[in-house]
Write a protein that holds these residues in place. Sequence first.
Motif, short mmCIF file in Angstrom:
data_model
loop_
_atom_site.label_atom_id
_atom_site.label_comp_id
_atom_site.label_asym_id
_atom_site.label_seq_id
_atom_site.Cartn_x
_atom_site.Cartn_y
_atom_site.Cartn_z
N GLN A 1 11.82 -4.08 7.39
CA GLN A 1 11.18 -4.32 8.68
C GLN A 1 10.07 -5.36 8.55
O GLN A 1 9.89 -6.22 9.42
N LEU A 2 9.35 -5.30 7.44
CA LEU A 2 8.30 -6.30 7.21
C LEU A 2 8.90 -7.69 7.05
O LEU A 2 8.33 -8.68 7.52
N ARG A 3 10.05 -7.77 6.40
CA ARG A 3 10.72 -9.07 6.24
C ARG A 3 10.95 -9.72 7.61
O ARG A 3 10.72 -10.92 7.80
N THR A 4 11.38 -8.88 8.56
CA THR A 4 11.61 -9.39 9.92
C THR A 4 10.29 -9.77 10.58
O THR A 4 10.18 -10.83 11.22
N THR A 5 9.28 -8.93 10.42
CA THR A 5 7.97 -9.18 11.04
C THR A 5 7.37 -10.49 10.56
O THR A 5 6.79 -11.25 11.35
N LEU A 6 7.50 -10.79 9.27
CA LEU A 6 6.91 -12.00 8.69
C LEU A 6 7.82 -13.22 8.82
O LEU A 6 7.42 -14.33 8.47
N GLY A 7 9.05 -13.00 9.30
CA GLY A 7 9.98 -14.12 9.43
C GLY A 7 10.53 -14.59 8.10
O GLY A 7 10.86 -15.76 7.93
N LEU A 8 10.66 -13.67 7.15
CA LEU A 8 11.22 -14.00 5.84
C LEU A 8 12.74 -13.94 5.91
O LEU A 8 13.30 -13.09 6.59
N ASP A 9 13.40 -14.84 5.18
CA ASP A 9 14.86 -14.79 5.12
C ASP A 9 15.28 -14.15 3.80
O ASP A 9 14.50 -13.44 3.16
N LYS A 10 16.50 -14.41 3.39
CA LYS A 10 17.04 -13.73 2.21
C LYS A 10 16.73 -14.45 0.90
O LYS A 10 17.15 -14.00 -0.17
N ARG A 11 15.98 -15.55 0.96
CA ARG A 11 15.55 -16.17 -0.29
C ARG A 11 14.63 -15.21 -1.04
O ARG A 11 13.92 -14.42 -0.42
N PRO A 12 14.62 -15.27 -2.38
CA PRO A 12 13.75 -14.36 -3.15
C PRO A 12 12.29 -14.50 -2.74
O PRO A 12 11.81 -15.58 -2.39
N VAL A 13 11.57 -13.38 -2.79
CA VAL A 13 10.16 -13.31 -2.40
C VAL A 13 9.30 -13.13 -3.65
O VAL A 13 9.58 -12.26 -4.49
N ILE A 14 8.27 -13.95 -3.79
CA ILE A 14 7.28 -13.80 -4.85
C ILE A 14 5.96 -13.39 -4.18
O ILE A 14 5.51 -14.04 -3.24
N LEU A 15 5.37 -12.33 -4.65
CA LEU A 15 4.12 -11.82 -4.07
C LEU A 15 2.94 -12.18 -4.97
O LEU A 15 2.94 -11.89 -6.17
N LEU A 16 1.93 -12.82 -4.37
CA LEU A 16 0.69 -13.12 -5.07
C LEU A 16 -0.44 -12.41 -4.33
O LEU A 16 -0.92 -12.90 -3.31
N PRO A 17 -0.88 -11.25 -4.83
CA PRO A 17 -2.03 -10.56 -4.23
C PRO A 17 -3.32 -11.06 -4.89
O PRO A 17 -3.43 -11.09 -6.11
N THR A 18 -4.29 -11.45 -4.10
CA THR A 18 -5.52 -11.99 -4.66
C THR A 18 -6.54 -10.90 -4.94
O THR A 18 -6.44 -9.78 -4.43
N ASN A 19 -7.50 -11.22 -5.76
CA ASN A 19 -8.73 -10.43 -5.88
C ASN A 19 -9.75 -10.98 -4.90
O ASN A 19 -9.56 -12.06 -4.33
N VAL A 20 -10.85 -10.26 -4.72
CA VAL A 20 -11.99 -10.80 -3.99
C VAL A 20 -12.79 -11.67 -4.95
O VAL A 20 -13.17 -11.21 -6.04
N LEU A 21 -13.01 -12.93 -4.59
CA LEU A 21 -13.76 -13.83 -5.47
C LEU A 21 -15.17 -13.28 -5.70
O LEU A 21 -15.87 -12.93 -4.76
N GLY A 22 -15.57 -13.21 -6.95
CA GLY A 22 -16.89 -12.69 -7.28
C GLY A 22 -16.89 -11.22 -7.60
O GLY A 22 -17.90 -10.69 -8.10
N ASP A 23 -15.79 -10.53 -7.33
CA ASP A 23 -15.67 -9.13 -7.74
C ASP A 23 -15.86 -9.05 -9.24
O ASP A 23 -15.39 -9.91 -9.99
N THR A 24 -16.54 -8.01 -9.71
CA THR A 24 -16.78 -7.89 -11.15
C THR A 24 -15.48 -7.78 -11.94
O THR A 24 -15.48 -8.05 -13.15
N LEU A 25 -14.39 -7.43 -11.30
CA LEU A 25 -13.11 -7.38 -11.99
C LEU A 25 -12.56 -8.78 -12.32
O LEU A 25 -11.62 -8.90 -13.09
N THR A 26 -13.14 -9.81 -11.71
CA THR A 26 -12.64 -11.17 -11.96
C THR A 26 -13.54 -11.97 -12.87
O THR A 26 -13.14 -13.04 -13.34
N LEU A 27 -14.74 -11.50 -13.14
CA LEU A 27 -15.71 -12.29 -13.91
C LEU A 27 -15.34 -12.34 -15.39
O LEU A 27 -15.10 -11.31 -16.02
N GLY A 28 -15.30 -13.52 -15.95
CA GLY A 28 -15.00 -13.68 -17.37
C GLY A 28 -13.57 -13.40 -17.72
O GLY A 28 -13.25 -13.15 -18.89
#
Length: 260
Positions: A77-104
Amino acid sequence: MTVTYEFNDQREQVWLSQNEIVMRQHIDELWQARGRQPLTEPEREKIAALEDARTSARKYGKGTRFWQDAASIGGEQLRTTLGLDKRPVILLPTNVLGDTLTLGRNIFTASMAEWIDKTVRYFAGRKEIQLVVRVHPGERLMKGPSMQGVIERALPERPEHIHVIGPMEKINTYDIMEIASLGLAYTTTVGLEMAMRGVPVIAAGNTHYAGGDLPTSLRAGRNIMPSSIRSYPTCRDIAWTRSRWKQPGIMLIVFSSNSR
Protein backbone atom coordinates in the motif's frame (compact mmCIF):
# COMPACT_ATOMS: atom_id res chain seq x y z
CA MET A 1 38.13 5.71 36.52
CA THR A 2 35.95 7.82 34.22
CA VAL A 3 32.19 7.44 33.89
CA THR A 4 30.26 8.91 30.97
CA TYR A 5 26.49 9.07 30.68
CA GLU A 6 23.63 10.00 28.38
CA PHE A 7 19.91 10.25 28.98
CA ASN A 8 17.78 7.35 27.81
CA ASP A 9 14.51 7.70 25.92
CA GLN A 10 12.84 6.10 28.96
CA ARG A 11 11.99 8.30 31.92
CA GLU A 12 14.11 7.85 35.06
CA GLN A 13 16.83 6.00 33.15
CA VAL A 14 20.33 6.89 31.96
CA TRP A 15 23.03 5.05 30.05
CA LEU A 16 26.36 4.66 31.87
CA SER A 17 29.77 3.56 30.66
CA GLN A 18 33.07 3.06 32.48
CA ASN A 19 36.22 4.41 30.82
CA GLU A 20 34.39 4.65 27.47
CA ILE A 21 32.29 7.25 25.70
CA VAL A 22 28.87 5.81 26.38
CA MET A 23 27.35 6.79 23.03
CA ARG A 24 30.00 4.82 21.16
CA GLN A 25 28.09 1.84 22.55
CA HIS A 26 31.08 -0.47 22.73
CA ILE A 27 29.55 -3.86 23.49
CA ASP A 28 32.37 -6.26 22.61
CA GLU A 29 33.05 -7.28 26.20
CA LEU A 30 29.35 -7.66 26.95
CA TRP A 31 28.90 -9.74 23.82
CA GLN A 32 31.86 -11.95 24.69
CA ALA A 33 30.42 -12.55 28.15
CA ARG A 34 26.75 -13.01 27.21
CA GLY A 35 26.60 -13.40 23.45
CA ARG A 36 26.32 -17.20 23.45
CA GLN A 37 23.82 -17.31 26.30
CA PRO A 38 20.31 -18.11 25.01
CA LEU A 39 17.60 -15.60 25.79
CA THR A 40 14.91 -16.65 28.22
CA GLU A 41 11.30 -16.55 27.10
CA PRO A 42 10.55 -13.42 29.20
CA GLU A 43 13.58 -11.71 27.61
CA ARG A 44 12.37 -12.61 24.14
CA GLU A 45 8.90 -11.32 24.97
CA LYS A 46 10.38 -8.03 26.18
CA ILE A 47 12.35 -7.57 22.96
CA ALA A 48 9.28 -8.45 20.89
CA ALA A 49 7.18 -5.93 22.83
CA LEU A 50 9.75 -3.18 22.24
CA GLU A 51 9.97 -3.91 18.52
CA ASP A 52 6.19 -4.11 18.21
CA ALA A 53 5.85 -0.70 19.86
CA ARG A 54 8.47 0.82 17.56
CA THR A 55 6.71 -0.60 14.52
CA SER A 56 3.13 0.17 15.54
CA ALA A 57 3.42 3.84 16.56
CA ARG A 58 2.97 3.13 20.25
CA LYS A 59 4.97 4.17 23.29
CA TYR A 60 6.97 1.56 25.16
CA GLY A 61 7.53 1.26 28.90
CA LYS A 62 8.34 4.64 30.41
CA GLY A 63 9.06 6.10 27.01
CA THR A 64 8.15 9.72 26.40
CA ARG A 65 7.94 9.63 22.62
CA PHE A 66 6.62 7.63 19.71
CA TRP A 67 9.17 6.00 17.41
CA GLN A 68 6.64 6.38 14.59
CA ASP A 69 3.66 8.70 14.36
CA ALA A 70 1.85 6.84 11.58
CA ALA A 71 0.23 3.42 11.78
CA SER A 72 1.47 0.74 9.40
CA ILE A 73 -0.47 0.36 6.15
CA GLY A 74 1.74 -2.38 4.70
CA GLY A 75 4.54 -2.23 2.20
CA GLU A 76 2.52 -2.66 -0.98
CA GLN A 77 0.00 0.00 0.00
CA LEU A 78 2.88 2.34 0.77
CA ARG A 79 4.39 1.58 -2.64
CA THR A 80 1.19 2.90 -4.20
CA THR A 81 1.04 5.91 -1.86
CA LEU A 82 4.61 6.97 -2.73
CA GLY A 83 4.20 6.25 -6.43
CA LEU A 84 6.89 3.57 -6.45
CA ASP A 85 6.97 1.06 -9.29
CA LYS A 86 8.42 -2.45 -9.38
CA ARG A 87 12.04 -1.35 -9.66
CA PRO A 88 14.08 -2.39 -6.59
CA VAL A 89 13.85 -0.04 -3.61
CA ILE A 90 16.87 1.07 -1.56
CA LEU A 91 16.08 2.66 1.81
CA LEU A 92 18.37 5.28 3.34
CA PRO A 93 17.15 6.28 6.82
CA THR A 94 19.04 9.28 8.19
CA ASN A 95 20.15 10.15 11.69
CA VAL A 96 19.52 13.56 13.20
CA LEU A 97 22.62 15.66 12.48
CA GLY A 98 24.41 16.41 15.73
CA ASP A 99 22.84 13.49 17.59
CA THR A 100 25.45 11.98 19.91
CA LEU A 101 25.02 8.72 18.01
CA THR A 102 26.63 10.35 14.96
CA LEU A 103 29.57 12.15 16.57
CA GLY A 104 32.98 10.69 15.79
CA ARG A 105 31.53 7.91 13.63
CA ASN A 106 33.10 8.99 10.35
CA ILE A 107 34.78 6.33 8.23
CA PHE A 108 35.30 7.53 4.67
CA THR A 109 33.48 10.88 4.69
CA ALA A 110 33.91 13.87 6.97
CA SER A 111 30.33 13.70 8.22
CA MET A 112 26.97 12.02 7.76
CA ALA A 113 25.87 15.01 5.67
CA GLU A 114 28.78 14.47 3.26
CA TRP A 115 27.94 10.78 3.01
CA ILE A 116 24.31 11.58 2.13
CA ASP A 117 25.44 14.20 -0.40
CA LYS A 118 27.76 11.76 -2.15
CA THR A 119 25.23 8.93 -2.00
CA VAL A 120 22.30 10.78 -3.58
CA ARG A 121 24.59 12.20 -6.27
CA TYR A 122 25.75 8.68 -7.06
CA PHE A 123 22.26 7.18 -7.24
CA ALA A 124 21.00 10.07 -9.37
CA GLY A 125 22.57 8.22 -12.27
CA ARG A 126 21.16 4.80 -11.36
CA LYS A 127 17.66 4.88 -12.84
CA GLU A 128 17.26 1.12 -12.61
CA ILE A 129 16.59 1.45 -8.87
CA GLN A 130 14.50 3.68 -6.60
CA LEU A 131 16.23 5.37 -3.68
CA VAL A 132 13.97 6.32 -0.78
CA VAL A 133 15.54 8.68 1.77
CA ARG A 134 13.63 8.71 5.05
CA VAL A 135 14.63 11.90 6.89
CA HIS A 136 14.58 11.21 10.63
CA PRO A 137 11.23 12.25 12.19
CA GLY A 138 13.22 13.49 15.19
CA GLU A 139 14.25 16.53 13.14
CA ARG A 140 10.87 18.01 14.03
CA LEU A 141 12.10 18.42 17.59
CA MET A 142 15.48 19.92 16.70
CA LYS A 143 16.82 23.26 15.51
CA GLY A 144 19.58 23.13 12.96
CA PRO A 145 20.43 21.85 9.48
CA SER A 146 18.10 19.27 7.97
CA MET A 147 19.21 16.34 5.85
CA GLN A 148 16.41 17.33 3.50
CA GLY A 149 18.32 20.54 2.82
CA VAL A 150 21.50 18.57 2.15
CA ILE A 151 19.67 16.57 -0.53
CA GLU A 152 18.08 19.65 -2.08
CA ARG A 153 21.49 21.29 -2.43
CA ALA A 154 23.03 18.14 -3.89
CA LEU A 155 20.17 17.61 -6.34
CA PRO A 156 18.37 20.89 -7.12
CA GLU A 157 16.40 19.00 -9.77
CA ARG A 158 15.79 15.66 -8.11
CA PRO A 159 15.30 12.71 -10.51
CA GLU A 160 11.98 10.88 -10.40
CA HIS A 161 13.56 7.70 -9.05
CA ILE A 162 14.88 9.40 -5.90
CA HIS A 163 12.20 9.92 -3.27
CA VAL A 164 12.62 12.00 -0.11
CA ILE A 165 10.25 11.56 2.83
CA GLY A 166 10.50 14.60 5.07
CA PRO A 167 10.42 14.56 8.87
CA MET A 168 6.87 15.93 8.98
CA GLU A 169 5.35 13.32 6.67
CA LYS A 170 3.08 10.67 8.18
CA ILE A 171 4.89 7.65 6.78
CA ASN A 172 5.74 4.52 8.75
CA THR A 173 9.41 3.69 8.18
CA TYR A 174 8.79 -0.01 8.79
CA ASP A 175 6.49 -0.16 5.77
CA ILE A 176 9.41 1.00 3.63
CA MET A 177 11.59 -1.74 5.14
CA GLU A 178 9.00 -4.27 3.99
CA ILE A 179 9.60 -3.47 0.32
CA ALA A 180 13.31 -2.57 0.50
CA SER A 181 15.90 -4.70 -1.30
CA LEU A 182 18.85 -2.97 0.35
CA GLY A 183 19.44 -0.60 3.26
CA LEU A 184 22.00 2.21 3.57
CA ALA A 185 22.60 3.34 7.15
CA TYR A 186 25.00 5.61 8.99
CA THR A 187 24.49 4.68 12.66
CA THR A 188 20.70 4.60 12.96
CA THR A 189 19.07 1.67 14.75
CA VAL A 190 16.94 1.22 11.65
CA GLY A 191 20.05 -0.27 10.03
CA LEU A 192 20.13 -3.05 12.60
CA GLU A 193 16.37 -3.54 12.37
CA MET A 194 16.55 -3.92 8.58
CA ALA A 195 19.27 -6.54 8.93
CA MET A 196 17.18 -8.37 11.51
CA ARG A 197 14.38 -8.52 8.92
CA GLY A 198 16.61 -10.06 6.29
CA VAL A 199 17.41 -6.89 4.33
CA PRO A 200 21.11 -6.55 3.39
CA VAL A 201 22.52 -3.37 4.94
CA ILE A 202 25.52 -1.22 4.14
CA ALA A 203 26.73 0.42 7.35
CA ALA A 204 28.58 3.59 6.31
CA GLY A 205 29.23 4.89 9.83
CA ASN A 206 31.24 3.38 12.66
CA THR A 207 28.21 1.99 14.44
CA HIS A 208 28.17 -0.55 17.26
CA TYR A 209 26.38 -3.18 15.17
CA ALA A 210 28.92 -3.10 12.32
CA GLY A 211 32.31 -4.68 12.81
CA GLY A 212 33.69 -6.58 15.75
CA ASP A 213 32.44 -9.91 17.01
CA LEU A 214 28.71 -9.18 16.99
CA PRO A 215 27.95 -9.09 13.26
CA THR A 216 30.59 -11.76 12.61
CA SER A 217 28.58 -14.11 14.79
CA LEU A 218 25.17 -13.18 13.44
CA ARG A 219 25.34 -12.32 9.78
CA ALA A 220 23.89 -14.77 7.30
CA GLY A 221 25.88 -13.85 4.19
CA ARG A 222 29.39 -13.01 3.15
CA ASN A 223 30.95 -9.73 4.23
CA ILE A 224 31.92 -7.24 1.52
CA MET A 225 34.30 -4.40 2.32
CA PRO A 226 33.85 -1.57 -0.21
CA SER A 227 36.72 0.89 -0.13
CA SER A 228 34.77 4.07 -0.89
CA ILE A 229 31.51 5.50 -2.14
CA ARG A 230 32.54 4.39 -5.63
CA SER A 231 32.17 0.78 -4.55
CA TYR A 232 28.39 0.90 -4.33
CA PRO A 233 28.08 -0.83 -7.73
CA THR A 234 29.58 -3.99 -6.19
CA CYS A 235 26.25 -4.39 -4.44
CA ARG A 236 25.08 -5.98 -7.70
CA ASP A 237 27.06 -9.01 -6.56
CA ILE A 238 24.50 -9.69 -3.85
CA ALA A 239 21.54 -9.03 -6.21
CA TRP A 240 18.91 -6.36 -5.96
CA THR A 241 16.44 -8.73 -4.37
CA ARG A 242 16.51 -9.82 -0.77
CA SER A 243 14.81 -13.16 -1.41
CA ARG A 244 18.11 -15.05 -1.18
CA TRP A 245 18.71 -13.55 2.26
CA LYS A 246 15.41 -14.83 3.70
CA GLN A 247 17.17 -16.86 6.38
CA PRO A 248 17.93 -16.40 10.07
CA GLY A 249 20.76 -14.04 10.88
CA ILE A 250 22.09 -10.66 9.85
CA MET A 251 23.75 -9.55 6.63
CA LEU A 252 25.94 -6.49 7.08
CA ILE A 253 28.16 -4.93 4.45
CA VAL A 254 30.72 -2.88 6.36
CA PHE A 255 33.03 -0.18 5.07
CA SER A 256 36.64 -0.62 6.14
CA SER A 257 37.91 1.86 8.71
CA ASN A 258 40.94 2.86 6.60
CA SER A 259 39.01 3.52 3.41
CA ARG A 260 38.52 7.25 3.54
